[in-house]
Design a protein around this motif. Structure first.
Motif, short mmCIF file in Angstrom:
data_model
loop_
_atom_site.label_atom_id
_atom_site.label_comp_id
_atom_site.label_asym_id
_atom_site.label_seq_id
_atom_site.Cartn_x
_atom_site.Cartn_y
_atom_site.Cartn_z
N VAL A 146 -7.34 4.58 -6.12
CA VAL A 146 -5.97 4.83 -5.67
C VAL A 146 -5.25 5.72 -6.69
CG1 VAL A 146 -3.75 3.77 -5.10
CG2 VAL A 146 -5.87 2.66 -4.39
N SER A 147 -5.48 5.47 -7.98
CA SER A 147 -4.87 6.31 -9.02
C SER A 147 -5.30 7.77 -8.87
CB SER A 147 -5.28 5.81 -10.42
OG SER A 147 -4.75 4.53 -10.67
N VAL A 154 -4.53 13.44 2.34
CA VAL A 154 -5.26 12.33 1.72
C VAL A 154 -5.22 11.16 2.70
CG1 VAL A 154 -4.73 13.03 -0.64
CG2 VAL A 154 -3.18 11.47 0.55
N SER A 155 -5.92 10.09 2.34
CA SER A 155 -5.98 8.95 3.25
C SER A 155 -5.80 7.63 2.53
CB SER A 155 -7.34 8.94 3.97
OG SER A 155 -7.47 7.79 4.79
N GLN A 156 -5.26 6.67 3.23
CA GLN A 156 -5.26 5.28 2.77
C GLN A 156 -6.72 4.88 2.56
OE1 GLN A 156 -3.01 2.69 5.34
NE2 GLN A 156 -4.21 0.90 4.79
N THR A 157 -7.03 4.19 1.49
CA THR A 157 -8.43 3.92 1.16
C THR A 157 -9.14 3.06 2.19
OG1 THR A 157 -7.75 2.04 -0.21
CG2 THR A 157 -8.07 4.16 -1.32
N SER A 174 -3.64 -3.68 -7.23
CA SER A 174 -4.60 -2.61 -6.97
C SER A 174 -4.07 -1.56 -6.01
CB SER A 174 -5.91 -3.18 -6.43
OG SER A 174 -5.70 -3.90 -5.24
N HIS A 175 -3.07 -1.91 -5.15
CA HIS A 175 -2.51 -0.95 -4.20
C HIS A 175 -1.78 0.20 -4.91
CE1 HIS A 175 -2.50 -4.72 -1.61
NE2 HIS A 175 -3.26 -3.87 -0.95
N GLY A 176 -1.32 -0.03 -6.14
CA GLY A 176 -0.56 1.00 -6.85
C GLY A 176 0.89 1.05 -6.41
N GLY A 179 3.15 3.45 -1.93
CA GLY A 179 2.98 3.88 -3.32
C GLY A 179 2.58 5.34 -3.42
N ILE A 180 1.63 5.78 -2.59
CA ILE A 180 1.18 7.18 -2.60
C ILE A 180 2.34 8.11 -2.27
CG2 ILE A 180 -0.34 8.86 -1.47
CD1 ILE A 180 -2.30 6.54 -0.94
N ASN A 181 3.12 7.74 -1.29
CA ASN A 181 4.26 8.57 -0.85
C ASN A 181 5.26 8.79 -1.99
OD1 ASN A 181 5.85 10.06 0.88
ND2 ASN A 181 6.79 8.29 1.84
N GLY A 182 5.35 7.81 -2.87
CA GLY A 182 6.28 7.93 -3.99
C GLY A 182 5.92 9.04 -4.96
N TRP A 183 4.65 9.47 -4.97
CA TRP A 183 4.21 10.52 -5.89
C TRP A 183 4.52 11.91 -5.36
CZ3 TRP A 183 2.41 9.59 -10.79
CH2 TRP A 183 2.23 8.25 -11.11
N CYS A 184 5.12 11.98 -4.18
CA CYS A 184 5.60 13.28 -3.67
C CYS A 184 7.05 13.13 -3.21
CB CYS A 184 4.70 13.81 -2.55
SG CYS A 184 4.50 12.70 -1.14
N ASP A 185 7.81 12.33 -3.97
CA ASP A 185 9.24 12.12 -3.72
C ASP A 185 9.51 11.56 -2.33
OD1 ASP A 185 9.90 13.00 -6.25
OD2 ASP A 185 10.19 15.08 -5.61
N ASN A 186 8.57 10.76 -1.80
CA ASN A 186 8.71 10.12 -0.49
C ASN A 186 8.92 11.13 0.64
OD1 ASN A 186 8.54 7.38 -1.48
ND2 ASN A 186 10.60 7.67 -2.30
#
Length: 644
Positions: free
Chosen positions: A102-103, A163-166, A76-78, A132-139
């Motif tokens: 998260v998605s 954005v924020s950690q859930t 679920s963390h993605g 995981g979130i950081n990976g969607w903006c090339d870390n």
């Protein structure tokens, strides 16, 4: 005997429940070992349960040990995109159990990163969700646990998307937002904190004040469970934190003066651990099905297609709202298309996290206990009853054309589709139906049939046009007085009809539209809150079009825009009175007069540090504050209670 009370909100949150269900169902289908990328959830008992069912955690560095077509579950963390690419390169069967909430964060980060924004993530840089979130903006994200960790030189003059950690704390989100909002060039912020933790904390807080003994269930390394323990301990001295029923003292119900025992559980604690704990405390032998499970099954059996249920919104993403249904252990989905018939609607304008909604069950997916709901179906039933009354009374309505089809057009009235044949659109032959799409006009219903398969409703515009056999009785009168109406003048009129989108006002014998947006400088939701049928009012003529028989009116412009004279009414240093009308993460909005809202920033509410405005203020509360800034061009007034 002690009474056992389970907290209203306890145990699995939506995302965790969905991930566990996905894992178990997937294993049943493949009937061989499957793997999760890291421990599926932070709960030792659940991880061991999954292992017993041939579901094993594995790290990314270990995937070389897997075979082609082996199944692997994304928890679920993605994860970051490169992780998905790595799994695909190994030709593994990927099962994505990423929490939809998260998605949704992934989509926002990717969108704004591609638009050139710098991304800020409020959270723990070592948490798997944040990684995981950081990976969607090339870390390349700026990651901060609170405002003190923000390097102002790093954000100065940049466009930021935050954005924020859930599972982050609201106070940390507020501190980061306060730190950056005046330092960057442009700011787009999405408070993506899931309310599951907050809701559990609130329920636990209320319950622990009412009981003599409190049991908090969940992993010892779970931060949200530890927080529950701290909250309960403040209210109830006899509070214990245990991972499962085996850690509950055998003599718990023998303690003196213990008449009520409260139970709560963290978001990663499954029902069966809660069930075992309650079973032990009730001294019930665990044979067959427990009383707790019987109760849950009774709830489940009451859910069926067509049933009207009440639910609380837990998560909102771009396409749907995820809800918890009262009296049901599974979860519900309320898609945007089942909330409104408006294809351009924004779901965030329709529902918010924490809202209580009433909806109809459309179908149940027994594989994941997911219930698909519709709010629109309830609204349609109510509207169909209204349309039947309108048909019987032979009164008219205003509709909006949504689509051109063979033989005519489809129009919409409060979410219900009404067919208008091409022959009933105009007095003359209609060559191009598309010219009517998007237009609003008055019609009369000429056919209404309803059966088990649905409703057939047919309307006519032609019957109301001048020259028609069925023309309106006031048409000659209206024709005679168009010359008396001039644009940009103020005239007296009478409210004749009220609709959802405004009111029809008779001026000089002509019916004009007073749109909802032109009634008041304040935002209003219902016309009937402001106007009554037959009420005399003065209106400002916005537009006159005799050819198309359209008259556009305004009520609010009779008095003029309050912002035009704002600098003569309010000055820096003035003490003003106002009413709190809404809250945001960064402060409260205070109404000074109709159409004039001011901002009371969270840092200007109290000399003491507060987490959120609602800790000090209430909606509807009358306050006094000092004016700090008046900006006519940007329609902004800033206030301070702290500087009074």
């Amino acid at each position: 005997m002690s009474k056992i009370i389970l907290s209203e909100n306890a145990g699995f949150c939506f995302g965790v429940q969905r991930a566990v269900n996905t894992a178990v169902d997937s294993q049943k289908k493949v009937r061989h070992s499957i793997y999760t990328l890291g421990p599926l959830i932070h709960n030792t008992d659940v991880v061991n349960f999954l292992k017993d069912n041939s579901i094993y955690p594995i790290e990314l560095s270990e995937i070389d040990s897997l075979n082609e077509n082996d199944s692997i579950i994304i928890r679920s963390h993605g994860v970051a995109p490169f992780v998905i690419d790595t799994l695909r390169a190994k030709k593994l069967n990927i099962i994505d159990a990423t929490c939809p909430y998260v998605s949704n964060i992934h989509k926002k980060v990717l969108k704004y990163y591609n638009l050139g924004y710098s991304i800020v993530i409020v959270g723990d840089k070592n948490h798997p969700e944040v990684i995981g979130i950081n990976g969607w903006c090339d870390n390349k994200a700026i990651i901060a646990a609170n405002g003190n960790e923000i390097n102002l030189d790093e954000i100065k003059g940049k466009n930021l998307c935050i954005v924020s950690q859930t599972t982050e704390k609201q106070i940390n989100w507020n501190s980061v937002l306060t730190m950056v909002q005046n330092k960057c060039k442009e700011l787009v912020s999405f408070n993506t904190i899931c309310n599951a933790t907050e809701v559990r904390q609130k329920s636990a807080n209320e319950l622990s004040k009412e009981v003599d003994f409190m049991v908090v269930l969940g992993g010892k390394n779970s931060s949200n469970t530890t927080k529950l323990f701290e909250i309960c301990k403040q209210n109830c001295e006899n509070t214990i934190h245990v991972e499962n029923a085996g850690e509950i003292p055998d003599d718990i119900i023998k303690l003196k003066k213990v008449s009520n025992i409260g139970v709560t559980a963290g978001a990663s604690t499954p029902d069966w651990i809660i069930e075992e704990a309650i079973t032990k405390m009730n001294s019930i032998e665990n044979k067959g099905i427990s009383e707790f499970e019987q109760l849950m099954n009774e709830y489940d059996m009451n859910i069926h297609p067509g049933k009207i249920v009440k639910a609380t919104v837990e998560v909102v993403n771009d396409e749907e709202a995820l809800v918890s249904i009262v009296g049901y252990k599974g979860n519900g989905v309320l898609p945007l298309k089942e909330l409104t018939s408006d294809q351009n609607a924004n779901i965030n304008d329709l529902v918010k996290v924490g809202d209580e909604v009433e909806a109809k069950v459309k179908r149940i997916n027994h594989n994941d206990d997911m219930v698909y709901l519709s709010k629109l179906d309830i609204q349609k039933e109510s509207t169909l009853k209204e349309l039947k009354d309108i048909f019987d009374a032979k009164t008219n309505i205003v509709v909006k054309v949504s689509k051109a089809i063979k033989g005519g057009v489809l129009s919409n009235y409060k979410g219900v589709s009404i067919f208008i044949p091409a022959s009933q659109l105009d007095n003359k032959r209609v060559e191009d139906l598309e010219v009517f799409v998007g237009k609003e006009f008055e019609v009369t219903l000429i056919e209404f049939k309803k059966d088990k398969r649905g409703a057939k409703i047919v309307a006519s515009r032609r019957a109301l046009l001048p020259g028609s056999v069925h023309k309106r009785s006031d048409a000659p009168k209206a024709e005679a007085h168009w010359d008396s109406i001039e644009k940009n003048t103020i005239l007296e009129g009478t409210v004749k009809r009220i609709t959802d989108f405004g009111a029809f006002v008779e001026v000089c014998g002509v019916d004009g539209l007073l749109h909802l947006s032109e009634i008041s400088w304040d935002k209003i939701s219902k016309v009937s809150d402001v106007l009554d049928v037959d009420q005399k009012i003065k209106v400002y003529v916005l537009d006159v079009n005799e050819e198309s028989k359209k008259l556009s009116l305004s009520l609010k412009r009779v008095e003029g825009n309050p912002w035009d004279s704002i600098e003569t009414k309010y000055n820096v240093g003035d003490v003003v009175k106002g009413k709190v009308v809404r809250f945001s993460d960064f402060g409260a909005f205070v109404k000074l007069e109709p159409g004039v809202d001011s901002l009371l920033h969270i840092s200007k509410i109290s000399k003491d540090r507060i987490e959120k405005p609602s800790d000090v203020l209430e909606l509807g509360q009358e306050i006094e504050a000092k004016v700090l800034e008046v900006n006519k061009d940007n329609k902004r007034i800033s206030l301070s209670m702290k500087d009074m």
